[in-house]
Design a protein around this motif. Structure first.
Motif, PDB file in Angstrom:
ATOM      1  N   ILE A 197       0.845  -1.201   0.000  1.00 46.67           N
ATOM      2  CA  ILE A 197       0.000   0.000   0.000  1.00 46.67           C
ATOM      3  C   ILE A 197       0.878   1.248   0.000  1.00 46.67           C
ATOM      4  N   ASP A 198       1.927   1.254   0.826  1.00 49.41           N
ATOM      5  CA  ASP A 198       2.858   2.388   0.835  1.00 49.41           C
ATOM      6  C   ASP A 198       3.428   2.639  -0.565  1.00 49.41           C
ATOM      7  N   ASN A 199       3.780   1.562  -1.235  1.00 50.26           N
ATOM      8  CA  ASN A 199       4.463   1.692  -2.527  1.00 50.26           C
ATOM      9  C   ASN A 199       3.526   2.052  -3.676  1.00 50.26           C
ATOM     10  N   HIS A 200       2.273   1.614  -3.596  1.00 44.52           N
ATOM     11  CA  HIS A 200       1.413   1.696  -4.783  1.00 44.52           C
ATOM     12  C   HIS A 200       0.070   2.380  -4.536  1.00 44.52           C
ATOM     13  N   HIS A 201      -0.054   3.113  -3.438  1.00 42.71           N
ATOM     14  CA  HIS A 201      -1.347   3.682  -3.070  1.00 42.71           C
ATOM     15  C   HIS A 201      -1.913   4.621  -4.119  1.00 42.71           C
ATOM     16  N   THR A 202      -1.052   5.276  -4.881  1.00 41.63           N
ATOM     17  CA  THR A 202      -1.565   6.232  -5.865  1.00 41.63           C
ATOM     18  C   THR A 202      -2.314   5.551  -7.010  1.00 41.63           C
ATOM     19  N   ARG A 203      -2.107   4.253  -7.179  1.00 41.53           N
ATOM     20  CA  ARG A 203      -2.743   3.527  -8.289  1.00 41.53           C
ATOM     21  C   ARG A 203      -3.878   2.618  -7.827  1.00 41.53           C
ATOM     22  N   ILE A 204      -4.086   2.491  -6.510  1.00 42.40           N
ATOM     23  CA  ILE A 204      -5.112   1.569  -6.015  1.00 42.40           C
ATOM     24  C   ILE A 204      -6.494   2.162  -6.260  1.00 42.40           C
ATOM     25  N   SER A 205      -7.329   1.427  -7.007  1.00 39.56           N
ATOM     26  CA  SER A 205      -8.671   1.900  -7.333  1.00 39.56           C
ATOM     27  C   SER A 205      -9.769   0.972  -6.820  1.00 39.56           C
ATOM     28  N   HIS A 206      -9.386  -0.201  -6.314  1.00 33.72           N
ATOM     29  CA  HIS A 206     -10.366  -1.203  -5.891  1.00 33.72           C
ATOM     30  C   HIS A 206      -9.652  -2.098  -4.878  1.00 33.72           C
ATOM     31  N   VAL A 207     -10.355  -2.578  -3.871  1.00 39.23           N
ATOM     32  CA  VAL A 207      -9.715  -3.378  -2.822  1.00 39.23           C
ATOM     33  C   VAL A 207     -10.528  -4.633  -2.554  1.00 39.23           C
ATOM     34  N   HIS A 208      -9.846  -5.779  -2.541  1.00 44.74           N
ATOM     35  CA  HIS A 208     -10.449  -7.031  -2.103  1.00 44.74           C
ATOM     36  C   HIS A 208      -9.946  -7.326  -0.689  1.00 44.74           C
ATOM     37  N   VAL A 209     -10.878  -7.399   0.251  1.00 45.86           N
ATOM     38  CA  VAL A 209     -10.518  -7.680   1.638  1.00 45.86           C
ATOM     39  C   VAL A 209     -10.671  -9.183   1.897  1.00 45.86           C
ATOM     40  N   LYS A 210      -9.834  -9.940   1.235  1.00 51.87           N
ATOM     41  CA  LYS A 210      -9.772 -11.389   1.406  1.00 51.87           C
ATOM     42  C   LYS A 210      -8.812 -11.694   2.550  1.00 51.87           C
ATOM     43  N   ASP A 211      -9.225 -12.562   3.451  1.00 46.61           N
ATOM     44  CA  ASP A 211      -8.374 -12.976   4.559  1.00 46.61           C
ATOM     45  C   ASP A 211      -7.813 -14.359   4.262  1.00 46.61           C
ATOM     46  N   ILE A 212      -6.770 -14.746   4.999  1.00 46.45           N
ATOM     47  CA  ILE A 212      -6.202 -16.088   4.875  1.00 46.45           C
ATOM     48  C   ILE A 212      -6.183 -16.768   6.237  1.00 46.45           C
ATOM     49  N   ARG A 213      -6.181 -18.093   6.191  1.00 44.05           N
ATOM     50  CA  ARG A 213      -5.921 -18.888   7.394  1.00 44.05           C
ATOM     51  C   ARG A 213      -4.440 -19.254   7.332  1.00 44.05           C
ATOM     52  N   ARG A 214      -3.655 -18.593   8.145  1.00 38.25           N
ATOM     53  CA  ARG A 214      -2.205 -18.716   8.076  1.00 38.25           C
ATOM     54  C   ARG A 214      -1.743 -20.160   8.258  1.00 38.25           C
ATOM     55  N   ALA A 215      -2.365 -20.905   9.141  1.00 39.74           N
ATOM     56  CA  ALA A 215      -1.943 -22.291   9.370  1.00 39.74           C
ATOM     57  C   ALA A 215      -2.116 -23.139   8.116  1.00 39.74           C
ATOM     58  N   VAL A 216      -3.190 -22.894   7.371  1.00 39.66           N
ATOM     59  CA  VAL A 216      -3.414 -23.642   6.133  1.00 39.66           C
ATOM     60  C   VAL A 216      -2.376 -23.248   5.087  1.00 39.66           C
ATOM     61  N   VAL A 217      -2.156 -21.954   4.905  1.00 36.98           N
ATOM     62  CA  VAL A 217      -1.200 -21.471   3.909  1.00 36.98           C
ATOM     63  C   VAL A 217       0.207 -21.970   4.224  1.00 36.98           C
ATOM     64  N   ASP A 218       0.606 -21.860   5.478  1.00 40.63           N
ATOM     65  CA  ASP A 218       1.959 -22.277   5.857  1.00 40.63           C
ATOM     66  C   ASP A 218       2.125 -23.787   5.813  1.00 40.63           C
ATOM     67  N   GLY A 219       1.023 -24.523   5.899  1.00 41.09           N
ATOM     68  CA  GLY A 219       1.100 -25.981   5.889  1.00 41.09           C
ATOM     69  C   GLY A 219       1.105 -26.600   4.501  1.00 41.09           C
ATOM     70  N   LEU A 220       1.002 -25.782   3.449  1.00 43.58           N
ATOM     71  CA  LEU A 220       0.960 -26.310   2.084  1.00 43.58           C
ATOM     72  C   LEU A 220       2.330 -26.809   1.638  1.00 43.58           C
ATOM     73  N   ASP A 221       2.329 -27.883   0.876  1.00 43.08           N
ATOM     74  CA  ASP A 221       3.532 -28.322   0.173  1.00 43.08           C
ATOM     75  C   ASP A 221       3.414 -27.775  -1.245  1.00 43.08           C
ATOM     76  N   ARG A 222       4.079 -26.661  -1.509  1.00 43.91           N
ATOM     77  CA  ARG A 222       3.890 -25.968  -2.782  1.00 43.91           C
ATOM     78  C   ARG A 222       4.526 -26.700  -3.955  1.00 43.91           C
ATOM     79  N   THR A 223       5.317 -27.727  -3.667  1.00 46.56           N
ATOM     80  CA  THR A 223       5.861 -28.540  -4.754  1.00 46.56           C
ATOM     81  C   THR A 223       4.876 -29.613  -5.192  1.00 46.56           C
ATOM     82  N   LYS A 224       3.814 -29.815  -4.414  1.00 50.65           N
ATOM     83  CA  LYS A 224       2.846 -30.865  -4.733  1.00 50.65           C
ATOM     84  C   LYS A 224       1.407 -30.357  -4.821  1.00 50.65           C
ATOM     85  N   GLN A 225       1.080 -29.327  -4.058  1.00 52.45           N
ATOM     86  CA  GLN A 225      -0.305 -28.876  -3.975  1.00 52.45           C
ATOM     87  C   GLN A 225      -0.541 -27.633  -4.827  1.00 52.45           C
ATOM     88  N   SER A 226      -1.728 -27.578  -5.420  1.00 55.11           N
ATOM     89  CA  SER A 226      -2.088 -26.508  -6.349  1.00 55.11           C
ATOM     90  C   SER A 226      -2.833 -25.389  -5.639  1.00 55.11           C
TER      91      SER A 226
END
Length: 305
Positions: A197-226
């Motif tokens: 936001i600091d870097n690109h605020h002048t160009r932001i015209s729309h915002v998606h307030v999507k949240d993540i479940r950190r435990a799920v994201v950190d638990g992914l095996d990105r070499t196997k899971q899509s």
């Protein structure tokens, strides 16, 4: 400062994973979202493409169309091809007074392919990114000239996913292609949302307030899971049910004077996470952080004509 709160119908119907869809009509989807307090809805697959049909549905629900996804292919196809495909959408969105079309790059992307692990996402060289960003700028300028601005959606498993890729895209592109900031996608990709936001605020015209479940994201095996595996496992959720600090994110946007749509886009299993209940949780949290940040949230849905 004023803000508007919208939702994406992906909480009810998932286009990429049909098994993660609730069997509800467009009218029921709009009714549930509006009852939770949201005044806007982005376009989904059950929306009509005829404004004469869409407008009465929106009016009856007291909801406005606050955006919608266009599957762009400018990374591997030409301007004319994309102009031809987006032209009917531009006319529809103008007719229903939508604020923008969300440009999502699907060329070379693996976001819709469950057989492709996250680690195999496409990468552009510096020269390729420069050419791509310039082409997007041309396309964005053309769409604006037709009467409908774009907002560029950085996205997991696409050519602009990580924070360095976003920085490069923004550096090589111009103001003719505004930015959709998606907190969840950037955090999933390991980026720093506040720094972006600091870097690109002048160009932001729309915002998606999507949240993540950190435990799920950190638990992914990105070499196997899509990416779709991550969605099915519950990587995403609404503000107030996940791991991101939306009080800080919204305050940062307020500090830069952002006014416009904050759209909850949280694809997950509607059986485990009923969309109406999730909408209520997300709206409650957003109202809390909006108030702290000094926003006045607009309560009118369908515009008076």
């Amino acid at each position: 400062m004023k803000a508007k709160l919208g939702m994406s119908p992906i909480a009810w119907w998932n286009d990429d994973l049909p098994e993660l869809s609730d069997d509800v009509s467009l009218e029921e989807c709009l009714r549930q979202s509006r009852s939770a307090g949201f005044t806007g809805m982005e376009k989904g697959r059950r929306f009509p493409d005829d404004p004469d049909i869409m407008l009465p549905i929106l009016k009856a629900a007291d909801v406005t169309l606050c955006g919608g996804w266009f599957s762009g292919t400018l990374v591997n196809e030409d301007l004319a091809t994309n102009q031809q495909r987006i032209a009917p959408m531009i006319e529809l969105f103008k007719a229903v007074d939508a604020p923008c079309i969300v440009y999502g790059e699907v060329g070379r992307s693996i976001q819709g392919d469950r057989s492709k692990p996250l680690a195999t996402k496409p990468k552009l060289s510096d020269d390729e990114m420069k050419a791509y960003a310039r082409k997007l700028t041309q396309f964005g300028e053309w769409c604006a000239d037709q009467g409908m601005p774009l907002s560029y959606h950085h996205h997991m498993a696409a050519v602009v996913e990580t924070e360095p890729e976003l920085d490069a895209f923004m550096r090589f592109s111009g103001p003719g292609i505004p930015l959709l900031l998606d907190a969840g996608h950037l955090a999933f990709a390991g980026g720093d949302v506040l720094r972006a936001i600091d870097n690109h605020h002048t160009r932001i015209s729309h915002v998606h307030v999507k949240d993540i479940r950190r435990a799920v994201v950190d638990g992914l095996d990105r070499t196997k899971q899509s990416f779709l595996d991550a969605v099915a496992l519950g990587a995403f959720t609404v503000p107030g049910d996940g791991s991101l600090d939306f009080a800080a994110i919204v305050k940062k946007l307020a500090d830069y004077g952002y006014e416009g749509w904050f759209v909850v886009e949280a694809e997950q299993d509607p059986k485990a996470n009923p969309p109406l209940r999730m909408a209520q949780v997300g709206h409650q949290e957003l109202m809390r952080v909006m108030t702290l940040a000094g926003y006045t949230v607009e309560t009118q849905g369908f515009p008076n004509r």
